[in-house]
Motif scaffolding. Structure first.
Motif, mmCIF file in Angstrom:
data_model
loop_
_atom_site.group_PDB
_atom_site.id
_atom_site.type_symbol
_atom_site.label_atom_id
_atom_site.label_comp_id
_atom_site.label_asym_id
_atom_site.label_seq_id
_atom_site.Cartn_x
_atom_site.Cartn_y
_atom_site.Cartn_z
ATOM 1 N N LEU A 32 0.836 -1.240 0.094
ATOM 2 C CA LEU A 32 0.056 0.361 0.202
ATOM 3 C C LEU A 32 0.697 1.045 -0.594
ATOM 4 O O LEU A 32 0.488 2.305 -0.674
ATOM 5 N N LYS A 61 -7.035 9.055 -3.918
ATOM 6 C CA LYS A 61 -6.791 7.976 -3.858
ATOM 7 C C LYS A 61 -5.741 7.689 -3.034
ATOM 8 O O LYS A 61 -5.054 6.467 -1.931
ATOM 9 N N ALA A 65 -5.341 5.802 0.301
ATOM 10 C CA ALA A 65 -4.247 4.948 1.114
ATOM 11 C C ALA A 65 -3.727 4.806 2.390
ATOM 12 O O ALA A 65 -3.585 4.485 3.491
#
Length: 204
Positions: A32, A61, A65
């Motif tokens: 990630l 995004k 994240a």
């Protein structure tokens, strides 16, 4: 072919369109943390290309994240702040975009989480958040961030005998008064007005 190497080479050469074309193949690869870097790279490339709407979605995004990271990957305070930076960039990039309302709600949530520790070190974020939320008509939240930021800046100005910071605090109080008045919080509006007037007086 390595999309990562080709993307980095293209970006280093200023070929942002080609770089974005390679980076987009990497959004599902790696950890990630790795993907956050890819999202940021895509945002950066699209910003360089002048496509801020697409960039804003990648910033969004990246912010999301960061919130998905666990403590072992990054301390909570750090990832919350980095998420805030990404969401702030996102709402700037997505001004007038249909998705702004939804992204603004996410930004507001992350700002509130960061603000739990107070305005210290976050006055710029508080001022931006206050002005941004005023623009959306959320005057109650705006008043809180503007007033808290004004308090912190005023204290810094007094300690440092800094006239520039003093003037910034005065204007922040004036904005806080405006937001508080519009939200119906007359107590904060009155306090902000008094402090703005005090700061307008010549410094002894």
């Amino acid at each position: 072919m390595s999309h990562l190497i080709d993307a980095i080479r293209a970006e280093a050469e200023g070929n942002f369109k080609a770089a974005a074309g390679h980076y987009v193949h990497l959004t599902e690869s790696g950890t990630l943390t790795d993907r956050i870097g890819i999202f940021q790279a895509l945002a950066r490339c699209h910003e360089k290309l002048g496509d801020v709407k697409t960039a804003g979605q990648w910033r969004r995004k990246a912010g999301g994240a960061y919130l998905g990271l666990v403590d072992g990957a990054m301390p909570k305070d750090e990832r919350q702040y980095l998420a805030l930076v990404e969401f702030r960039n996102a709402v700037q990039d997505l001004a007038d975009d249909p998705s702004l309302e939804e992204v603004a709600a996410e930004y507001k949530t992350v700002l509130a989480e960061n603000w739990k520790g107070g305005p210290e070190g976050l006055t710029h974020e508080g001022l931006f958040g206050g002005v941004f939320l005023m623009g959306l008509g959320d005057h109650a939240a705006a008043a809180r961030y503007l007033f808290d930021s004004a308090e912190a800046i005023s204290e810094e100005a007094t300690e440092a005998h800094d006239p520039v910071m003093r003037e910034a605090a005065r204007h922040a109080y004036e904005l806080a008064r405006e937001a508080a008045t519009k939200s119906g919080n007359m107590q904060i509006a009155q306090v902000a007005e008094v402090r703005a007037v005090d700061l307008a007086q010549p410094q002894q």
